[in-house]
Design a protein around this motif. Sequence first.
Motif: not given
Length: 471
Positions: A118-124, A176-179, A110-116, A48-57
Amino acid sequence: MANDASAVSDALSPAVSNNSLVDPFTPPADSALWRKNFLLGAATASYQIEGAVNEDGRLPSIWDTFSATPGKVLAGDTGAIACDHYHRWEADVELLVSLGLEGYRLSIAWPRVMDAAGAPNRKGLDFYRRLLNRLKEKGVTTFVTLYHWDLPQHLEDRGGWLNRDTAYRFADYADLMSRELAGTVDAWATLNEPWCSAYLGYGNGHHAPGLANDRFATQAMHHLLLAHGLAIPVLHANDPVSQKGIVANVGRGTANSDSAADQRAAHLFEVQHNAWILDPLLKGAYPQELFELWPGTEPLVLDGDMRIISAPLDFLGVNYYFRTNVASDGAHGFRDVPLEGVERTQMGWEVYPDGLRDLLTGFNNTYQNLPPVYITENGMASDDQVIDGRVDDTQRISFLKRHLAAVDQAIKAGVDIRGYFLWSLMDNFEWAFGYERRFGVVHVDYSTQKRTIKRSAEWVAKFLKERKARV
């Protein structure tokens, strides 16, 4: 503070203009709102607030797909830019702090922090780490929701919440998030409003992914609750100091008459809106009356599922907005009967603070193991406009006062309520209603991204300043 939280409501029209409503709120000396450990904050959600839907992976979510589908969202709006919080988060944190807000409830995309895979997306992940660290530096208590409806599209392509495997993928995400974020989060909420995800997403199609089948809704709900249950022990293991819970939206149903049929209809409304979620969480079983409403829709439940779902909670988040007046549909269900002459918001929802008090006291009586409660969303939409640099949203001030009064009444009646988060910090993308409906205490000009503090935010700041002086 009035003893009856609806007394003021009955005297006000939808177009409230009484300037006295902006006076600082002064509850009586014995009000629970003066307690030092009662948390007052504001809430937002990632899509609802972030935008940047195509940025940083960041990967596509079901709401990217849904909002890009013609006819699904009012005016064709999408969350592609929203409030541009992804780029403006530092200023938004300063804004929150300037109002004196003690807590902030946000969600992770969720789509900002993991790839398809299940690996972490560091920028997110770094985005949320920076945000949470800044909030902690500012002394803001952080409530983080893991799932506020933005399911990765690649999981929906494999069945979404109709696929049991999604529950296990959610547990991986929670792990992943809680670690990664342990120590920066005061309270984790697994899901936001599973009723909306299941029913609006899979039952009537009003929300993403837009499917419409009662059987889909009950199965999606089961997998959502299973995901919650699988995530709880993971969160405990990785971040033992934080609180763990879930957020449920609840609805007050009232009968259109004293007839037995209408009274039964109101009961069934609350079974569908409340017991459908709370019974499995707190009693370990679905309410059988739900399947009287929707015959033949029992979900596939495997051995051990209900034990997983009913794991103890540190807190229950409650989102409340309005009541629904209903009558019997002449068969086995209910139908809405809108009341005339009542105060309503821009959404068309009735302003009914008593409903919040009645639901909270009712839950306290029904569930002997009811955990501590936080009001995690409560607010209203209005057609706010900036005029001469100000936004005069006096109806919202009145709304907040009366609902805080209802919370105080529920505490005095014995409900363990620990805090209140108003919805929302700022105007934002209101799902299927796009940008037309404004829930924020801060106005957002979506063409310029300028933030303007509304009169309601001024009132909140005054109240919190007075509260800080007292506690």
